[in-house]
Scaffold this active site. Sequence first.
Site, PDB file in Angstrom:
ATOM      1  N   TYR A  86       0.862  -1.192   0.000  1.00 28.82           N
ATOM      2  CA  TYR A  86       0.000   0.000   0.000  1.00 28.82           C
ATOM      3  C   TYR A  86       0.894   1.236   0.000  1.00 28.82           C
ATOM      4  O   TYR A  86       0.730   2.142  -0.820  1.00 28.82           O
ATOM      5  CB  TYR A  86      -0.907  -0.039   1.230  1.00 28.82           C
ATOM      6  CG  TYR A  86      -1.775   1.186   1.413  1.00 28.82           C
ATOM      7  CD1 TYR A  86      -2.852   1.426   0.560  1.00 28.82           C
ATOM      8  CD2 TYR A  86      -1.529   2.102   2.433  1.00 28.82           C
ATOM      9  CE1 TYR A  86      -3.650   2.541   0.725  1.00 28.82           C
ATOM     10  CE2 TYR A  86      -2.319   3.218   2.604  1.00 28.82           C
ATOM     11  CZ  TYR A  86      -3.383   3.430   1.752  1.00 28.82           C
ATOM     12  OH  TYR A  86      -4.175   4.536   1.906  1.00 28.82           O
TER      13      TYR A  86
HETATM   14  N1  LIG Z   1      -8.823   5.781   5.548  1.00 30.26           N
HETATM   15  C1  LIG Z   1      -7.620   6.266   5.724  1.00 30.26           C
HETATM   16  O1  LIG Z   1      -7.105   6.331   6.858  1.00 30.26           O
HETATM   17  C2  LIG Z   1      -6.845   6.817   4.533  1.00 30.26           C
HETATM   18  C3  LIG Z   1      -5.661   7.516   4.801  1.00 30.26           C
HETATM   19  C4  LIG Z   1      -4.935   8.009   3.716  1.00 30.26           C
HETATM   20  C5  LIG Z   1      -5.375   7.813   2.424  1.00 30.26           C
HETATM   21  N2  LIG Z   1      -6.517   7.122   2.184  1.00 30.26           N
HETATM   22  C6  LIG Z   1      -6.919   6.919   0.783  1.00 30.26           C
HETATM   23  O2  LIG Z   1      -8.198   7.463   0.556  1.00 30.26           O
HETATM   24  C7  LIG Z   1      -8.829   6.771  -0.524  1.00 30.26           C
HETATM   25  C8  LIG Z   1     -10.238   6.389  -0.111  1.00 30.26           C
HETATM   26  O3  LIG Z   1     -10.167   5.476   0.958  1.00 30.26           O
HETATM   27  P1  LIG Z   1     -11.225   5.439   2.148  1.00 30.26           P
HETATM   28  O4  LIG Z   1     -10.501   5.614   3.403  1.00 30.26           O
HETATM   29  O5  LIG Z   1     -12.352   6.360   1.846  1.00 30.26           O
HETATM   30  O6  LIG Z   1     -11.667   3.901   2.058  1.00 30.26           O
HETATM   31  P2  LIG Z   1     -13.009   3.181   1.620  1.00 30.26           P
HETATM   32  O7  LIG Z   1     -14.158   3.702   2.418  1.00 30.26           O
HETATM   33  O8  LIG Z   1     -12.691   1.733   1.683  1.00 30.26           O
HETATM   34  O9  LIG Z   1     -13.236   3.628   0.094  1.00 30.26           O
HETATM   35  C9  LIG Z   1     -12.529   3.067  -0.972  1.00 30.26           C
HETATM   36  C10 LIG Z   1     -13.321   3.312  -2.241  1.00 30.26           C
HETATM   37  O10 LIG Z   1     -12.570   2.785  -3.352  1.00 30.26           O
HETATM   38  C11 LIG Z   1     -13.411   1.895  -4.075  1.00 30.26           C
HETATM   39  N3  LIG Z   1     -12.642   0.837  -4.720  1.00 30.26           N
HETATM   40  C12 LIG Z   1     -11.869  -0.127  -4.128  1.00 30.26           C
HETATM   41  N4  LIG Z   1     -11.341  -0.922  -5.058  1.00 30.26           N
HETATM   42  C13 LIG Z   1     -11.763  -0.458  -6.263  1.00 30.26           C
HETATM   43  C14 LIG Z   1     -11.570  -0.868  -7.615  1.00 30.26           C
HETATM   44  N5  LIG Z   1     -10.836  -1.940  -7.914  1.00 30.26           N
HETATM   45  N6  LIG Z   1     -12.179  -0.159  -8.586  1.00 30.26           N
HETATM   46  C15 LIG Z   1     -12.936   0.910  -8.293  1.00 30.26           C
HETATM   47  N7  LIG Z   1     -13.190   1.344  -7.058  1.00 30.26           N
HETATM   48  C16 LIG Z   1     -12.592   0.660  -6.050  1.00 30.26           C
HETATM   49  C17 LIG Z   1     -14.365   1.315  -3.049  1.00 30.26           C
HETATM   50  O11 LIG Z   1     -15.490   0.761  -3.702  1.00 30.26           O
HETATM   51  P3  LIG Z   1     -16.265  -0.564  -3.128  1.00 30.26           P
HETATM   52  O12 LIG Z   1     -17.257  -0.059  -2.120  1.00 30.26           O
HETATM   53  O13 LIG Z   1     -16.915  -1.139  -4.346  1.00 30.26           O
HETATM   54  O14 LIG Z   1     -15.233  -1.457  -2.526  1.00 30.26           O
HETATM   55  C18 LIG Z   1     -14.661   2.578  -2.241  1.00 30.26           C
HETATM   56  O15 LIG Z   1     -15.618   3.370  -2.900  1.00 30.26           O
HETATM   57  C19 LIG Z   1      -7.935   5.578  -0.838  1.00 30.26           C
HETATM   58  O16 LIG Z   1      -7.166   5.845  -1.990  1.00 30.26           O
HETATM   59  C20 LIG Z   1      -7.052   5.450   0.395  1.00 30.26           C
HETATM   60  O17 LIG Z   1      -5.820   4.894   0.091  1.00 30.26           O
HETATM   61  C21 LIG Z   1      -7.267   6.638   3.224  1.00 30.26           C
END
Ligand SMILES: NC(=O)c1ccc[n+]([C@@H]2O[C@H](COP(=O)([O-])OP(=O)(O)OC[C@H]3O[C@@H](n4cnc5c(N)ncnc54)[C@H](OP(=O)(O)O)[C@@H]3O)[C@@H](O)[C@H]2O)c1
Length: 287
Positions: A153
């Site tokens: 990641y």
């Molecule tokens: N949460 C944290 O602490 C954090 C910190 C830093 C950065 N981020 C980044 O923020 C972004 C969003 O993450 P989040 O925290 O909001 O997590 P999340 O709630 O799990 O959201 C992830 C999103 O990406 C979609 N997704 C996953 N695999 C995919 C694929 N193969 N094709 C298309 N869509 C896909 C998911 O859709 P489904 O519902 O269909 O799975 C969901 O809508 C990510 O890039 C993550 O790395 C998160």
Amino acid sequence: MRHILITGVSSGIGYACLKYFIEQGCHVFGSVRKAEDATRLSETFGVNYTPLLFDVTDSEAIRSAVQTVKAELGEGENLFGVVVNAGIQIPGPILYLTREEMRYQFEVNVFGGLEVIQCFVPLLRETHLNKPGRIVHVGSTSATITLPFTSFYSAAKSAMHSLCDTLRRELMVYSIDVVDIYVGPVNNDLVAKVAPYKERYKDTDYYSAISMRLDGALKKNIPNGLLPEAVAAAIFGSLTSPNPKHRYALNKDWFNTWFLPTMLPHRLLDRIIAKKWKMRPTDFGKK
Ligand SMILES: NC(=O)c1ccc[n+]([C@@H]2O[C@H](COP(=O)([O-])OP(=O)(O)OC[C@H]3O[C@@H](n4cnc5c(N)ncnc54)[C@H](OP(=O)(O)O)[C@@H]3O)[C@@H](O)[C@H]2O)c1
């Protein structure tokens, strides 16, 4: 009307962006993978939301979504922004990750995001009515502060940070700007989604450490993390600012979770990490 495309709007940061951008008067094209998410979000947001159904690993589906967006944009309209948000994490010790798991994290977080950019750049270009749009990549502080068990990641996010620099320089020919946001821990479901992975390592030397790391994130980082709404507001700011920085670091406990770890010597940070998650040889009864 500002039209913005966001990948991964079913939950978390993507959902918060969808809601926030619509509240700011935008129309959002938001990608989901499941038809039921498209229906749910369409019912909630009505005409301000156009669902796009694609997985970022599916080139054909991305290209079909371009046609949907093109058909919906009016004459002379373009995309005001593309937010590359969809992402996943498969935690585990590097020694035990399968090749497919390593590859898949790059497929989604790197190649998927890049292909979305490649396909939608033509719709970001200047028109006789509008200036060129902008790209925002939702990155992570874990690209810089790499911790045990989130190797690929971190590596994928790090690769994207590098590629964003290249893209920003290459897309200058179209005056399309690229902004990269390093997001710290967020108060949402991502960690809850990955916590069960620890059970796979029950019979390894890493079980205790990975349990402490993933459970600790659930108990501490997440309740104390950034609110998705705050991240959405920052992303909107980076899309609309007349003079955005090329990169932003968003962190709640900025001193302890960003400044300190990036300033400490690497060897010292290694020892602090090993002590925190009991990964020193002495923790295994060795001298
Ligand atoms: N949460 C944290 O602490 C954090 C910190 C830093 C950065 N981020 C980044 O923020 C972004 C969003 O993450 P989040 O925290 O909001 O997590 P999340 O709630 O799990 O959201 C992830 C999103 O990406 C979609 N997704 C996953 N695999 C995919 C694929 N193969 N094709 C298309 N869509 C896909 C998911 O859709 P489904 O519902 O269909 O799975 C969901 O809508 C990510 O890039 C993550 O790395 C998160």
